[in-house]
Design a protein around this motif. Structure first.
Motif, short mmCIF file in Angstrom:
data_model
loop_
_atom_site.label_atom_id
_atom_site.label_comp_id
_atom_site.label_asym_id
_atom_site.label_seq_id
_atom_site.Cartn_x
_atom_site.Cartn_y
_atom_site.Cartn_z
N ALA A 146 63.18 34.47 42.84
CA ALA A 146 64.26 34.09 42.30
C ALA A 146 64.72 34.90 41.03
O ALA A 146 66.07 35.45 40.88
CB ALA A 146 64.58 32.65 41.72
N ALA A 147 63.74 35.28 40.07
CA ALA A 147 64.16 36.20 39.05
C ALA A 147 64.50 37.58 39.64
O ALA A 147 65.43 38.34 38.76
CB ALA A 147 62.86 36.21 38.00
N LEU A 148 63.77 38.16 40.53
CA LEU A 148 64.06 39.18 41.06
C LEU A 148 65.63 39.58 41.61
O LEU A 148 66.38 40.42 41.56
CB LEU A 148 63.03 39.76 42.14
N ILE A 149 65.96 38.27 42.38
CA ILE A 149 67.21 38.04 43.00
C ILE A 149 68.28 38.30 41.67
O ILE A 149 69.27 38.82 41.81
CB ILE A 149 67.22 36.97 43.85
N ALA A 150 67.90 37.25 40.81
CA ALA A 150 68.98 37.36 39.71
C ALA A 150 69.12 38.57 39.20
O ALA A 150 70.33 39.08 38.40
CB ALA A 150 68.46 36.44 38.53
N MET A 151 68.04 39.38 38.64
CA MET A 151 68.08 40.73 38.34
C MET A 151 69.18 41.92 39.12
O MET A 151 69.80 42.41 38.50
CB MET A 151 66.69 41.40 38.06
N VAL A 152 68.79 41.59 40.53
CA VAL A 152 69.85 42.38 41.36
C VAL A 152 71.07 41.98 41.25
O VAL A 152 72.09 42.83 41.12
CB VAL A 152 69.11 42.16 42.74
N LEU A 153 71.43 40.84 41.20
CA LEU A 153 72.62 40.19 41.00
C LEU A 153 73.32 40.60 39.71
O LEU A 153 74.65 41.19 39.75
CB LEU A 153 72.90 38.83 41.14
N GLY A 154 72.50 40.53 38.92
CA GLY A 154 73.12 41.15 37.27
C GLY A 154 73.52 42.44 37.31
O GLY A 154 74.33 42.78 36.66
N LEU A 155 72.42 43.16 38.11
CA LEU A 155 72.86 44.77 37.85
C LEU A 155 73.91 45.00 38.90
O LEU A 155 74.83 45.86 38.56
CB LEU A 155 71.61 45.56 38.60
N VAL A 156 74.38 44.51 40.22
CA VAL A 156 75.39 44.62 40.99
C VAL A 156 76.71 44.15 40.20
O VAL A 156 77.73 45.05 40.10
CB VAL A 156 75.22 43.72 42.08
N GLN A 157 76.63 43.23 39.31
CA GLN A 157 77.80 42.81 38.52
C GLN A 157 78.10 43.85 37.44
O GLN A 157 79.15 44.14 37.30
CB GLN A 157 77.71 41.47 37.98
N SER A 158 76.96 44.26 36.76
CA SER A 158 77.14 45.09 35.58
C SER A 158 77.86 46.53 36.37
O SER A 158 78.50 47.15 35.29
CB SER A 158 75.87 45.37 35.00
N PHE A 159 77.72 46.83 37.58
CA PHE A 159 78.44 48.17 37.77
C PHE A 159 79.61 48.09 38.76
O PHE A 159 80.17 48.88 39.18
CB PHE A 159 77.51 48.88 38.72
N LYS A 160 80.14 46.66 38.84
CA LYS A 160 81.26 46.36 39.45
C LYS A 160 82.45 46.74 38.48
O LYS A 160 82.33 46.59 37.42
CB LYS A 160 81.47 45.05 39.92
N ARG A 161 83.60 47.16 39.17
CA ARG A 161 84.88 47.18 38.53
C ARG A 161 85.60 46.15 37.71
O ARG A 161 86.02 46.14 36.68
CB ARG A 161 85.85 48.25 39.44
N LYS A 162 85.34 45.11 38.46
CA LYS A 162 86.00 43.93 38.21
C LYS A 162 84.80 42.83 38.23
O LYS A 162 83.95 42.73 38.94
CB LYS A 162 87.12 43.53 39.11
N PRO A 163 85.10 41.84 37.22
CA PRO A 163 84.08 40.56 37.23
C PRO A 163 84.16 39.79 38.67
O PRO A 163 85.47 39.54 39.36
CB PRO A 163 84.32 39.68 36.25
N ALA A 200 92.96 41.30 26.04
CA ALA A 200 92.14 41.70 27.29
C ALA A 200 92.46 40.81 28.31
O ALA A 200 93.03 39.57 28.15
CB ALA A 200 90.58 41.66 27.15
N PRO A 201 92.64 41.20 29.78
CA PRO A 201 93.12 40.29 30.56
C PRO A 201 92.09 38.87 30.83
O PRO A 201 90.95 39.13 30.45
CB PRO A 201 93.07 41.07 32.09
N ARG A 202 92.68 37.91 31.42
CA ARG A 202 92.00 36.77 31.69
C ARG A 202 90.70 36.86 32.27
O ARG A 202 89.64 36.31 31.96
CB ARG A 202 92.82 35.50 32.25
N GLU A 203 90.55 37.60 33.26
CA GLU A 203 89.37 37.63 34.13
C GLU A 203 88.18 38.42 33.15
O GLU A 203 87.01 38.02 33.63
CB GLU A 203 89.55 38.73 35.35
N GLU A 204 88.58 39.23 32.06
CA GLU A 204 87.45 39.48 31.07
C GLU A 204 86.58 38.31 30.73
O GLU A 204 85.59 38.50 29.84
CB GLU A 204 87.90 40.46 30.09
N SER A 205 87.14 37.07 30.65
CA SER A 205 86.36 36.19 30.04
C SER A 205 85.12 35.76 30.82
O SER A 205 84.10 35.37 30.30
CB SER A 205 87.22 34.89 30.11
N TRP A 206 85.09 36.00 32.19
CA TRP A 206 84.13 35.96 32.97
C TRP A 206 82.98 36.85 32.30
O TRP A 206 81.64 36.62 32.48
CB TRP A 206 84.29 36.12 34.24
N LEU A 207 83.26 38.19 32.24
CA LEU A 207 82.24 38.97 31.69
C LEU A 207 81.62 38.65 30.25
O LEU A 207 80.51 38.75 30.14
CB LEU A 207 82.79 40.50 31.59
#
Length: 294
Positions: free
Chosen positions: A114-131, A260-267
């Motif tokens: 689960a920790a490895l999956i969380a790490m991958v998901l975190g990295l994917v979100q970090s490199f996405k243009r939008k949250p 900042a736009p509202r969506e940035e609150s997710w970040l």
């Protein structure tokens, strides 16, 4: 220099001056001071969603036969309520995941997965243009599973009550750092940011070296995670997490100030959650070491 937090480092939360966050306070008549002006895609001049002049006769630029421009509602700027609600949702998901893992007595093997999956998901979100709220909440759920299983194992086999002490310690660090930031005891500026980045790089580098010695040399490596030296590094880890909190507070504060736009609150919620998870893990390890259990 970008923020050490991957959530903010690749957004428009930085300026060319090298200061992580939104940098200096807005100045009158100086649009360059605002990261959401000029080249920022959300600024009036470059925002494709900004309302256009609906008058086809304005300044003689449009003919009588030209269709009126289409309008797209502009994204509402984020508020503190947005940040609080989304941070609550993200942390709540972590807590739910941790509770499920604790009650089900999830094995450490599955917890590491689960920790490895969380790490991958975190990295994917970090490199996405939008949250992506779904991605952020999925990260929180898997991170919660890992934390719950780890905390349960520590509670059963190492020190009963250690997870609760770590939770209380994490809450205390958050409250103290928030008060220090709001009263300006801690001032986030370029020098502060550089110090935190350098300290984080050094801390992570030492931990990686210690891990390599553990893998190839056996034992506890260089001893950075046990004994007196481990306690010193545990305290350093907690303090470093507290400094990250100050950067997060600054980024949230400036994001609201600059619209900042509202969506940035997710970040913002994502970044705060990662920092609190860091502090909790370091606090859990520190409680374990102070109890005399390596």
């Amino acid at each position: 220099m970008r923020s050490s937090n991957p959530v903010f480092s690749r957004r428009q939360f930085s300026r060319g001056t090298g200061y992580a966050g939104f940098n200096a306070a807005p100045q009158a008549g100086g649009p360059a001071a605002n990261p959401y002006a000029g080249a920022n895609p959300y600024a009036q001049g470059g925002n494709p969603y900004a309302p256009q002049d609906a008058n086809p006769y304005a300044q003689g630029q449009q003919g009588l036969t030209q269709a009126p421009p289409q309008h797209t509602p502009q994204t509402r700027p984020m508020t503190m309520d947005d940040v609080l609600i989304r941070t609550g949702l993200t942390l709540g998901t972590v807590i739910v995941g941790a509770t499920v893992a604790w009650v089900m007595n999830l094995s450490m093997g599955l917890a590491i997965g689960a920790a490895l999956i969380a790490m991958v998901l975190g990295l994917v979100q970090s490199f996405k243009r939008k949250p992506s709220p779904a991605l952020i909440l999925a990260y929180a759920a898997f991170e919660g599973l890992f934390l719950g299983a780890l905390s349960n194992a520590v509670n059963q086999w190492v020190k009963p009550g250690a997870p609760m002490q770590a939770v209380l310690g994490t809450m205390a660090v958050f409250v103290v750092m928030l008060i220090a930031y709001k009263t300006r005891i801690v001032r986030v500026n370029a020098r502060f940011t550089r110090f935190v980045i350098i300290a984080a790089m050094g801390f992570v580098a030492l931990q990686m070296v210690n891990l390599l010695f553990m893998v190839f040399g056996g034992g506890d490596g260089l001893g950075f995670r046990s004994g007196g030296l481990g306690i010193v590094f545990g305290i350093a880890g907690v303090l470093l997490g507290a400094l990250f909190l100050a950067l997060d507070f600054k980024q949230v504060e400036d994001g609201i100030a600059y619209g900042a736009p509202r969506e940035e609150s997710w970040l913002a919620a994502f970044g705060l959650t990662m920092t609190l998870v860091w502090i909790y893990l370091e606090m859990l390890r520190l409680v374990q070491l102070l109890s005399g259990n390596d």
